[in-house]
Design a protein around this motif. Structure first.
Motif, PDB file in Angstrom:
ATOM      1  N   HIS A   1       7.657  68.917  41.746  1.00  0.00           N
ATOM      2  CA  HIS A   1       8.079  69.763  40.635  1.00  0.00           C
ATOM      3  C   HIS A   1       7.139  70.960  40.491  1.00  0.00           C
ATOM      4  O   HIS A   1       5.973  70.912  40.875  1.00  0.00           O
ATOM      5  CB  HIS A   1       8.094  68.971  39.324  1.00  0.00           C
ATOM      6  N   GLY A   2       7.683  72.033  39.926  1.00  0.00           N
ATOM      7  CA  GLY A   2       6.864  73.224  39.700  1.00  0.00           C
ATOM      8  C   GLY A   2       6.366  73.812  41.008  1.00  0.00           C
ATOM      9  O   GLY A   2       6.931  73.617  42.081  1.00  0.00           O
ATOM     10  N   GLY A   3       5.294  74.556  40.915  1.00  0.00           N
ATOM     11  CA  GLY A   3       4.645  75.054  42.112  1.00  0.00           C
ATOM     12  C   GLY A   3       5.009  76.475  42.477  1.00  0.00           C
ATOM     13  O   GLY A   3       5.992  77.044  42.002  1.00  0.00           O
ATOM     14  N   ASP A   4       4.191  77.047  43.329  1.00  0.00           N
ATOM     15  CA  ASP A   4       4.382  78.389  43.842  1.00  0.00           C
ATOM     16  C   ASP A   4       5.679  78.461  44.650  1.00  0.00           C
ATOM     17  O   ASP A   4       5.937  77.597  45.489  1.00  0.00           O
ATOM     18  CB  ASP A   4       3.173  78.740  44.722  1.00  0.00           C
ATOM     19  N   PRO A   5       6.505  79.480  44.431  1.00  0.00           N
ATOM     20  CA  PRO A   5       7.752  79.598  45.201  1.00  0.00           C
ATOM     21  C   PRO A   5       7.541  79.608  46.710  1.00  0.00           C
ATOM     22  O   PRO A   5       8.369  79.096  47.470  1.00  0.00           O
ATOM     23  CB  PRO A   5       8.344  80.922  44.716  1.00  0.00           C
TER      24      PRO A   5
END
Length: 440
Positions: free
Chosen positions: A70-74
């Motif tokens: 989940h989340g994170g740098d693209p």
């Protein structure tokens, strides 16, 4: 002395560092991925398989329980997708109150209408009054009571955190408060109607072929030396000694090993009380589905006779966690159960066997499962890391290691809570920083 940099640990962070740098990665086990790795077990068979059988007749589990991305740098997510195709999911989670036999959507504070008018209005009254005041906060318990009030804390937050932190919540500093989002407007809205989905993991992705496919793809781009469990590090001579009797020298280390473990094996000391941690026994269960099995991806448990605080349903996320024969009718379920212990206090093997039996029996009593076809426990020594209020242990431990050219990278190494994507980001950055120091 060697002029090379070495990486310790082929978990997700170490694999990312190895990919970015080309440096050697030393891994204690015979497979990559650490606790973020899938494995497979056939019904009524105790053997773990580290690759899916061709007939797909096995349950898929994960070593450390459900690890969703989940989340994170693209750009990190782009990299993950290039290595292992993923599917996207929208979180479905809940709180289960066994004494009321009630499932309440997560987060409980934004779904008060499920608790009944009397409890909902009492909780709201307390939260409104607390929002007007300024209570001193030192511990996690202080923070929870200062934001949610006594009614909701006594109903859920207190008993849940008592099990989740093994009693530490009354002593440790507030941490990971984003996991219990505080928004009075949403709490009021959720007392009467549907409130927006909130939290850090509303949306997540997961590799179609399991986490092992991601780990294997990353490992194929690394120089990994398996079966190399570090026994001792001589920081003066800059030498690594392994349990198999071999050794190697280094110029610097990128370590993904837990911070407390690194302090032990280097023999370095600081004048600070070590911060605490909790261990977790993860019990993976493959079973015939019960008639009251939840549909959620995972459920938080504030009370259980066996002492477990969370139950996750792998196969509610994706049917591929089931044996092929069970996927059409979904008459089976793949589960992980988490029970926390004070750091390092591992129960004996007979105690683990008894606990597994008790957990299965309790899940059967709740109607969540019927017959268990696989029950497989794994001990995670450092599972959750905490800090004492005002502690400088983490900062000083990292500092003294860095003074000896040892750089801690990733979640457990830096004693922080973060997900897979952030750990990959950290590993890539660390590997890029030393990629030109391959040495001999």
């Amino acid at each position: 002395m060697s002029n090379k940099v070495c990486i310790l640990g082929a978990g997700i962070t170490g694999l990312a560092a190895g990919m970015a740098s080309g440096l050697p990665v030393y891994e204690a086990e015979e497979f990559p991925g650490g606790i973020c790795s899938s494995y497979y077990m056939r019904p009524y068979d105790s053997k773990r398989l580290h690759a899916a059988p061709k007939d797909e007749g096995a349950y898929r589990f994960e070593i450390g329980g459900g690890h969703w991305i989940h989340g994170g740098d693209p750009l990190v997510l782009r990299l993950i997708r290039s290595l292992a195709p993923v599917k996207s999911y929208t979180r479905e989670s809940a709180v289960y109150l066994p004494h009321r036999d009630l499932l309440v959507p997560y987060p409980i504070q934004n779904h008060l209408r499920y608790l009944g008018y009397k409890v909902a209005t009492q909780v709201l009254d307390e939260m409104v009054e607390l929002a007007k005041s300024n209570h001193p906060v030192t511990t996690m318990a202080d923070w929870l009571y200062a934001n949610f009030g006594p009614t909701l804390c006594e109903l859920f937050f207190a008993p849940f955190h008592e099990m989740y932190t093994t009693g530490l919540w009354r002593k440790i500093a507030p941490q990971d408060t984003y996991k219990s989002p505080v928004n009075l407007s949403f709490a009021i809205q959720g007392a009467f109607s549907e409130a927006p989905s909130v939290g850090y993991n509303v949306n997540f992705v997961y590799p179609i072929g399991g986490l092992d496919t991601l780990a294997q793809q990353m490992a194929s781009r690394c120089d990994i030396r398996y079966g190399k469990r570090v026994a001792e590090i001589d920081v003066r001579e800059k030498a690594l000694y392994f349990e198999d009797g071999s050794s190697t020298q280094y110029k610097a280390l990128l370590s993904t090993l837990p911070l407390n473990r690194m302090m032990e094996i280097t023999g370095l000391t600081i004048e600070e009380k070590p911060d605490p941690f909790t261990s977790v026994l993860v019990i993976n269960v493959g079973a015939i589905k019960g008639h009251r099995c939840p549909k959620e991806h995972w459920v938080y448990i504030p009370q259980s006779r066996s002492g477990f605080h969370r139950v996750g349903f792998y196969s509610n996320v994706d049917v591929s966690f089931l044996p092929m024969s069970a996927r059409k009718d979904r008459d089976c379920v793949s589960i992980y159960v988490e029970k926390a212990y004070l750091g390092g206090q591992k129960p004996k093997e007979d105690e683990i066997r008894t606990l597994c039996d008790d957990v299965v029996k309790e899940l059967q009593e709740w109607g969540w499962i019927r017959e268990a076809e696989v029950v497989d426990p794994t001990w995670i020594d450092v599972a959750y890391t905490w800090s004492w209020p005002g502690s400088n242990w983490r900062r000083k431990a990292l500092q003294i290691l860095e003074e000896h050219n040892i750089y801690q990278v990733g979640r457990f190494a830096r004693w922080v809570c973060q997900g897979i994507s952030q750990s990959i980001h950290d590993g890539l950055m660390a590997g890029a920083a030393v990629k030109d120091e391959k040495g001999e």
